[in-house]
Design a protein around this motif. Structure first.
Motif, PDB file in Angstrom:
ATOM      1  N   GLY A 121     -12.987-179.101 -47.803  1.00 51.55           N
ATOM      2  CA  GLY A 121     -13.896-177.912 -47.660  1.00 51.55           C
ATOM      3  C   GLY A 121     -13.315-176.528 -47.893  1.00 51.55           C
ATOM      4  N   LEU A 122     -12.173-176.391 -48.671  1.00 49.48           N
ATOM      5  CA  LEU A 122     -11.540-175.178 -48.960  1.00 49.48           C
ATOM      6  C   LEU A 122     -12.273-174.501 -50.227  1.00 49.48           C
ATOM      7  CD1 LEU A 122      -8.954-175.454 -47.114  1.00 49.48           C
ATOM      8  CD2 LEU A 122      -7.675-174.829 -49.081  1.00 49.48           C
ATOM      9  N   PRO A 123     -12.543-173.240 -50.086  1.00 51.65           N
ATOM     10  CA  PRO A 123     -13.295-172.672 -51.112  1.00 51.65           C
ATOM     11  C   PRO A 123     -12.637-172.684 -52.494  1.00 51.65           C
ATOM     12  CG  PRO A 123     -12.897-171.224 -49.437  1.00 51.65           C
ATOM     13  CD  PRO A 123     -12.289-172.492 -48.689  1.00 51.65           C
ATOM     14  N   GLU A 124     -13.204-172.956 -53.400  1.00 54.39           N
ATOM     15  CA  GLU A 124     -12.385-172.861 -54.730  1.00 54.39           C
ATOM     16  C   GLU A 124     -11.798-171.704 -55.116  1.00 54.39           C
ATOM     17  OE1 GLU A 124     -13.435-174.397 -59.398  1.00 54.39           O
ATOM     18  OE2 GLU A 124     -15.080-174.694 -57.884  1.00 54.39           O
ATOM     19  N   ARG A 125     -12.101-170.440 -54.526  1.00 63.40           N
ATOM     20  CA  ARG A 125     -11.438-169.320 -54.761  1.00 63.40           C
ATOM     21  C   ARG A 125     -10.038-169.319 -54.251  1.00 63.40           C
ATOM     22  NH1 ARG A 125     -15.156-168.153 -51.207  1.00 63.40           N
ATOM     23  NH2 ARG A 125     -14.426-167.372 -48.953  1.00 63.40           N
ATOM     24  N   SER A 126      -9.784-170.286 -53.317  1.00 58.57           N
ATOM     25  CA  SER A 126      -8.284-170.323 -52.640  1.00 58.57           C
ATOM     26  C   SER A 126      -7.538-171.421 -53.280  1.00 58.57           C
ATOM     27  CB  SER A 126      -8.435-170.284 -51.121  1.00 58.57           C
ATOM     28  OG  SER A 126      -9.544-171.049 -50.757  1.00 58.57           O
ATOM     29  N   TRP A 127      -7.898-172.082 -54.243  1.00 60.12           N
ATOM     30  CA  TRP A 127      -7.312-173.104 -54.971  1.00 60.12           C
ATOM     31  C   TRP A 127      -6.158-172.576 -55.992  1.00 60.12           C
ATOM     32  CZ3 TRP A 127     -11.512-177.198 -56.807  1.00 60.12           C
ATOM     33  CH2 TRP A 127     -12.237-177.465 -55.950  1.00 60.12           C
TER      34      TRP A 127
END
Length: 177
Positions: free
Chosen positions: A138-144
């Motif tokens: 569930g980590l938002p893609e902007r933090s990958w």
């Protein structure tokens, strides 16, 4: 020895034995390293582990990389342990480039790419004996992490067309209680 004193000694011995069993199980389940901390590494987008590691990391760019755009990397962590694992300090770097169109007039190397890392302090928890990706957690893609072809190079980058990257992943992990 009186009967109450004997009961206390038997109970004390049983508790000591139980404490030793619990410590032995924790050491056996906790893996290598007295502090429960290990590193996991992976290269080339495939799964690999370093000596003494307790987990594996894999992950590739989700889409092709073109000049001026970036591609996110959905890292995946495999935890073979019997306890949950807290992973932190995740890093990705471009280790090598396989560029079939590169030549001396149109070079392509790792320096033609840049990697934006995950925000500092990011931690993820991987359940015991499970594999989870950043998206699955569930980590938002902007933090990958993301990789991009550097767009402001002075050299012609046509050699990078159709290139594939060898990514190296690293992180630190500790057994969660």
């Amino acid at each position: 020895m009186t009967d109450p004193a004997r009961k206390r000694h038997v109970l004390g011995g049983a508790l000591a034995l139980l404490g030793m069993v619990i410590v032995m199980l924790l050491v056996r389940c906790g893996g290598q390293g007295g502090d429960g901390t290990n590193d996991g590494t992976s290269g080339g987008g495939g799964q690999a582990t370093s000596s003494g590691s307790s987990f594996t990391i894999s992950g590739d760019a989700k889409e092709p990389i073109t000049p001026g755009s970036s591609a996110t990397i959905d890292l995946e962590f495999a935890n073979p342990r019997r306890l949950s694992l807290v992973v932190r300090d995740m890093q990705v770097r471009v280790h090598a480039v396989k560029a079939p169109h590169a030549d001396s007039a149109h070079p392509c190397s790792a320096s033609d790419y840049t990697v934006d890392q995950m925000p500092e302090g990011t931690k993820v928890t991987i359940p015991a004996r499970a594999t989870r990706s950043l998206s699955g957690l569930g980590l938002p893609e902007r933090s990958w992490p993301s990789v991009a072809l550097v767009a402001d190079r002075t050299a012609n980058q046509d050699g990078c067309k159709g290139a594939s990257l060898v990514l190296v992943h690293s992180a630190s992990g500790s057994i969660g209680w």
